[in-house]
Design an enzyme around this catalytic site. Structure first.
Site, short mmCIF file in Angstrom:
data_model
loop_
_atom_site.label_atom_id
_atom_site.label_comp_id
_atom_site.label_asym_id
_atom_site.label_seq_id
_atom_site.Cartn_x
_atom_site.Cartn_y
_atom_site.Cartn_z
N ASN A 10 -11.23 21.45 4.42
CA ASN A 10 -12.52 21.96 3.94
C ASN A 10 -13.15 22.75 5.09
OD1 ASN A 10 -15.07 22.43 3.00
ND2 ASN A 10 -15.72 20.29 2.99
N LYS A 12 -15.58 24.70 5.12
CA LYS A 12 -17.05 24.84 4.99
C LYS A 12 -17.47 26.29 5.23
CE LYS A 12 -17.40 20.00 6.20
NZ LYS A 12 -18.09 18.90 6.84
N HIS A 89 -19.52 17.01 -2.53
CA HIS A 89 -19.52 16.80 -1.07
C HIS A 89 -20.91 16.35 -0.62
CE1 HIS A 89 -19.20 17.43 3.21
NE2 HIS A 89 -17.90 17.41 3.05
N GLU A 91 -22.65 17.17 1.78
CA GLU A 91 -23.54 18.27 2.18
C GLU A 91 -24.16 18.92 0.96
OE1 GLU A 91 -20.58 20.17 4.60
OE2 GLU A 91 -20.72 18.49 6.00
N GLU A 161 -15.69 9.74 2.20
CA GLU A 161 -16.20 10.32 3.44
C GLU A 161 -17.51 9.64 3.83
OE1 GLU A 161 -14.61 14.55 4.16
OE2 GLU A 161 -16.33 14.77 2.85
N GLY A 167 -18.41 14.97 11.11
CA GLY A 167 -18.81 15.83 12.23
C GLY A 167 -19.37 15.09 13.44
N SER A 203 -14.41 13.23 10.58
CA SER A 203 -13.92 13.30 11.97
C SER A 203 -12.42 13.06 12.12
CB SER A 203 -14.72 12.34 12.86
OG SER A 203 -16.06 12.76 12.95
N GLY A 224 -12.54 18.47 7.99
CA GLY A 224 -13.55 19.53 8.13
C GLY A 224 -13.28 20.36 9.36
N GLY A 225 -14.02 20.07 10.44
CA GLY A 225 -13.96 20.86 11.67
C GLY A 225 -12.55 21.21 12.13
#
Ligand code: 13P
Length: 243
Positions: A10, A12, A89, A91, A161, A167, A203, A224-225
């Protein structure tokens, strides 16, 4: 024999067009065998489509079509041959005020278009501290999935999640993840007597993936990141696919 765990990236709202092109040049060196799903920003989806990758959209509209400026519908996603839609999600829930009802509506639209759904659920740190995790997850799962039959639910994967892990570099212990995933699978069995796949997200990176990958009941990861850095993402994929 290769396992069937999946790794979903993802990305983002990250990376510019030149950065995406660099990313593609690195990942193009490998074949991914339906075990990897790329979910870049919607603008860049065409760069990933038709290249043999599984591709997903990070969100879809809660409406079928029409005058909804800036939105992308499930049928538009399907017409571009996308495979997956990430729905709910944290967010989206937090910043765009998506309720369980909206999440349910989006799942319904995605399933109607035969898109595979990745439903995100997770507790806040406060809910965790006050021992409400299971209660929160049960509510999120039940509200999102009620009314769908087992045939429809076979197209749904859940991504667990914990919001406090997204993050932050903090990850629950393997035992905690194992127990929570088993709990989520039991809830879905209660709704529709099927074995749903459950991913972990929060993470996940190239350093902790080997440890995380020892969890027995896990069906994959939502990253993610680390999915925005081609080399790091490839390392994660290597560990999962070659286990
Ligand atoms: P991070 O991997 O950056 O923690 O993000 C997780 C996530 O939200 C994936 O959907």
């Amino acid at each position: 024999m290769a396992n069937k765990k999946i790794v979903v990236g993802n990305m983002k709202m990250n990376l510019t067009a030149p950065e995406i092109n660099k990313f593609l040049k690195v990942i193009e060196k490998k074949k991914y065998n339906n075990q990897v799903v790329f979910c870049p920003s919607s603008l860049y989806l065409p760069y990933f489509i038709g290249k043999g990758y599984d591709v997903g959209i990070q969100n879809i509209a809660a409406y079928e079509n029409g005058a909804y400026t800036g939105e992308v519908s499930a049928s538009q996603a399907k017409s571009m041959h996308l495979d997956y839609a990430i729905i709910g999600h944290s967010e989206r829930r937090e910043y765009f005020k998506e309720t369980d009802e909206v999440v349910h509506q989006k799942i319904s639209l995605a399933l109607k278009e035969n898109l595979k759904v990745i439903l995100c659920i997770g507790e806040t740190e406060e809910e965790r501290d006050s021992l409400k995790t299971y209660k929160v997850l049960k509510k999120q799962v039940t509200n999102a999935l009620k009314g769908f039959d087992s045939k429809e639910l076979k197209k749904v994967t859940i991504a667990y999640e914990p919001i406090w892990a997204i993050g932050t570099g903090r990850v629950p212990s393997n035992d905690e993840i194992q127990d929570t995933i088993s709990f989520i699978k039991e809830i879905v069995k209660g709704i529709a007597s099927i074995n749903i796949s459950v991913l972990y997200g929060g993470s996940v990176n190239e350093k902790n993936i080997t440890t995380l990958n020892q969890i027995e009941s896990i069906d994959g990861y939502l990253v993610g990141g680390a999915s925005t850095k081609a080399e790091k993402f490839m390392k994660i994929i290597e560990v999962v696919v070659n286990q």
